[in-house]
Motif scaffolding. Structure first.
Motif, mmCIF file in Angstrom:
data_model
loop_
_atom_site.group_PDB
_atom_site.id
_atom_site.type_symbol
_atom_site.label_atom_id
_atom_site.label_comp_id
_atom_site.label_asym_id
_atom_site.label_seq_id
_atom_site.Cartn_x
_atom_site.Cartn_y
_atom_site.Cartn_z
ATOM 1 N N TYR A 152 -42.287 -13.883 -2.372
ATOM 2 C CA TYR A 152 -43.722 -13.665 -2.504
ATOM 3 C C TYR A 152 -44.130 -12.337 -1.874
ATOM 4 O O TYR A 152 -45.007 -11.639 -2.397
ATOM 5 N N THR A 153 -43.498 -11.950 -0.764
ATOM 6 C CA THR A 153 -43.813 -10.667 -0.134
ATOM 7 C C THR A 153 -43.520 -9.513 -1.094
ATOM 8 O O THR A 153 -44.350 -8.615 -1.255
ATOM 9 N N TYR A 154 -42.358 -9.533 -1.737
ATOM 10 C CA TYR A 154 -42.033 -8.483 -2.718
ATOM 11 C C TYR A 154 -43.054 -8.464 -3.851
ATOM 12 O O TYR A 154 -43.528 -7.404 -4.264
ATOM 13 N N LEU A 155 -43.373 -9.639 -4.369
ATOM 14 C CA LEU A 155 -44.290 -9.712 -5.499
ATOM 15 C C LEU A 155 -45.709 -9.337 -5.098
ATOM 16 O O LEU A 155 -46.434 -8.700 -5.868
ATOM 17 N N ASN A 156 -46.118 -9.707 -3.902
ATOM 18 C CA ASN A 156 -47.440 -9.338 -3.413
ATOM 19 C C ASN A 156 -47.536 -7.811 -3.267
ATOM 20 O O ASN A 156 -48.549 -7.209 -3.638
ATOM 21 N N ASN A 157 -46.477 -7.194 -2.749
ATOM 22 C CA ASN A 157 -46.458 -5.725 -2.634
ATOM 23 C C ASN A 157 -46.537 -5.073 -4.006
ATOM 24 O O ASN A 157 -47.202 -4.046 -4.178
ATOM 25 N N PHE A 158 -45.864 -5.676 -4.976
ATOM 26 C CA PHE A 158 -45.902 -5.194 -6.353
ATOM 27 C C PHE A 158 -47.337 -5.228 -6.893
ATOM 28 O O PHE A 158 -47.820 -4.248 -7.461
ATOM 29 N N GLU B 1 -28.558 -19.541 -6.712
ATOM 30 C CA GLU B 1 -29.349 -18.867 -7.745
ATOM 31 C C GLU B 1 -30.482 -18.041 -7.147
ATOM 32 O O GLU B 1 -30.774 -16.941 -7.615
ATOM 33 N N MET B 2 -31.121 -18.557 -6.104
ATOM 34 C CA MET B 2 -32.207 -17.823 -5.462
ATOM 35 C C MET B 2 -31.676 -16.535 -4.828
ATOM 36 O O MET B 2 -32.333 -15.491 -4.916
ATOM 37 N N GLU B 3 -30.505 -16.590 -4.232
ATOM 38 C CA GLU B 3 -29.924 -15.381 -3.646
ATOM 39 C C GLU B 3 -29.624 -14.339 -4.713
ATOM 40 O O GLU B 3 -29.867 -13.151 -4.513
ATOM 41 N N ARG B 4 -29.099 -14.785 -5.856
ATOM 42 C CA ARG B 4 -28.843 -13.847 -6.962
ATOM 43 C C ARG B 4 -30.144 -13.216 -7.450
ATOM 44 O O ARG B 4 -30.222 -11.999 -7.674
ATOM 45 N N LEU C 187 -34.323 -8.759 -7.387
ATOM 46 C CA LEU C 187 -35.735 -8.482 -7.121
ATOM 47 C C LEU C 187 -35.897 -7.378 -6.080
ATOM 48 O O LEU C 187 -36.801 -6.550 -6.198
ATOM 49 N N GLU C 188 -35.027 -7.336 -5.086
ATOM 50 C CA GLU C 188 -35.112 -6.309 -4.042
ATOM 51 C C GLU C 188 -35.005 -4.899 -4.611
ATOM 52 O O GLU C 188 -35.525 -3.951 -4.037
ATOM 53 N N LYS C 189 -34.360 -4.754 -5.754
ATOM 54 C CA LYS C 189 -34.187 -3.441 -6.388
ATOM 55 C C LYS C 189 -35.492 -2.900 -6.955
ATOM 56 O O LYS C 189 -35.560 -1.737 -7.363
ATOM 57 N N ILE C 190 -36.545 -3.724 -6.968
ATOM 58 C CA ILE C 190 -37.840 -3.280 -7.493
ATOM 59 C C ILE C 190 -38.365 -2.092 -6.697
ATOM 60 O O ILE C 190 -39.093 -1.257 -7.221
ATOM 61 N N LYS C 191 -37.941 -2.005 -5.433
ATOM 62 C CA LYS C 191 -38.401 -0.917 -4.559
ATOM 63 C C LYS C 191 -37.921 0.452 -5.031
ATOM 64 O O LYS C 191 -38.484 1.468 -4.628
ATOM 65 N N LYS C 192 -36.897 0.483 -5.886
ATOM 66 C CA LYS C 192 -36.381 1.766 -6.382
ATOM 67 C C LYS C 192 -37.384 2.461 -7.303
ATOM 68 O O LYS C 192 -37.276 3.650 -7.545
ATOM 69 N N TYR C 193 -38.342 1.702 -7.815
ATOM 70 C CA TYR C 193 -39.296 2.251 -8.773
ATOM 71 C C TYR C 193 -40.608 2.545 -8.056
ATOM 72 O O TYR C 193 -41.258 1.633 -7.542
ATOM 73 N N GLU D 151 -37.120 -22.182 1.270
ATOM 74 C CA GLU D 151 -38.510 -21.898 1.610
ATOM 75 C C GLU D 151 -38.652 -20.478 2.164
ATOM 76 O O GLU D 151 -39.576 -19.751 1.807
ATOM 77 N N TYR D 152 -37.707 -20.075 3.007
ATOM 78 C CA TYR D 152 -37.716 -18.716 3.552
ATOM 79 C C TYR D 152 -37.569 -17.690 2.426
ATOM 80 O O TYR D 152 -38.309 -16.704 2.374
ATOM 81 N N GLN D 153 -36.613 -17.932 1.519
ATOM 82 C CA GLN D 153 -36.402 -17.017 0.396
ATOM 83 C C GLN D 153 -37.636 -16.951 -0.504
ATOM 84 O O GLN D 153 -37.982 -15.886 -1.015
ATOM 85 N N HIS D 154 -38.296 -18.079 -0.684
ATOM 86 C CA HIS D 154 -39.512 -18.108 -1.499
ATOM 87 C C HIS D 154 -40.593 -17.236 -0.853
ATOM 88 O O HIS D 154 -41.298 -16.487 -1.541
ATOM 89 N N GLY D 155 -40.725 -17.330 0.469
ATOM 90 C CA GLY D 155 -41.691 -16.487 1.176
ATOM 91 C C GLY D 155 -41.358 -15.011 1.054
ATOM 92 O O GLY D 155 -42.241 -14.168 0.868
ATOM 93 N N LYS D 156 -40.077 -14.697 1.147
ATOM 94 C CA LYS D 156 -39.617 -13.311 0.999
ATOM 95 C C LYS D 156 -39.914 -12.810 -0.418
ATOM 96 O O LYS D 156 -40.360 -11.685 -0.619
#
Length: 192
Positions: A129-135, A62-65, A70-76, A122-127
């Motif tokens: 957070y990086t996306y969300l922090n950039n947001f 589920e986290m991978e999905r 979430l990675e697509k957020i960069k398109k905006y 845990e690694y995915q959670h950190g990743k």
């Protein structure tokens, strides 16, 4: 009578999702899952040593999905567009957020697969957070968010707002629109 065991991974994950939401981590066990899938418990033990191995594997799936979306957020390029996109993703995965928070209930294990999957989560959670922090940083750089509010506070409000139950039974899109309006403008009327 339970059958020995034909089930798909999709069936397994749907049943796991349902039972985790219904019974929580502590109440989940292979007996419930076997009954839900109409199979024997032995059929589950052919694939998983224990419930933690299954639950962590399901959480990783589920986290991978979630992360793929979430990675697509960069398109905006602009914060408000990213906010709309993010809220759509969070609403889509709102039940998964409840399940992923159960990761903290899983005890440290002697099982190498469980520990490996917990490390990956845990690694995915950190990743994430990086996306969300950039947001959030984008919102602050566009002067749309107050600089004095810590990023984690803003993110907490976004995630918790989505988890508010729709007791009014409003249509889903109307409920989402109210959440977006609340996050953007707060609960106070504008004074003239």
């Amino acid at each position: 009578m339970a059958r020995e065991g034909k089930f798909t991974k999709d069936d397994l994950y749907k049943a796991t999702n349902h039972l985790l939401l219904q019974h929580g981590y502590a109440g989940f066990h292979f007996g419930l899952l076997a009954k839900k899938l109409d199979i024997s418990r032995a059929a589950l033990y052919k694939y998983f040593d224990n419930k933690d191995e299954l639950i962590t594997e399901y959480m990783e799936f589920e986290m991978e999905r979630f992360m793929q979306e979430l990675e697509k957020i960069k398109k905006y390029p602009h914060f408000e567009d990213q906010l709309d996109y993010l809220l759509g993703v969070i609403f889509k995965y709102s039940k998964i957020h409840q399940i992923l928070s159960m990761v903290f209930q899983i005890p440290k294990s002697d099982h190498p697969k469980v520990n490996e999957t917990l490390e990956q989560l845990e690694y995915q959670h950190g990743k994430m957070y990086t996306y969300l922090n950039n947001f959030i940083q984008l919102g602050k750089s566009e002067k749309l968010l107050k600089l004095e509010f810590p990023n984690r506070l803003i993110l907490g409000f976004i995630f918790q707002t989505v988890n508010i139950p729709n007791y009014s039974k409003l249509p889903e899109q109307e409920w989402k629109n109210l959440m977006i309006q609340f996050l953007r403008h707060g609960m106070f009327v504008e004074r003239s």
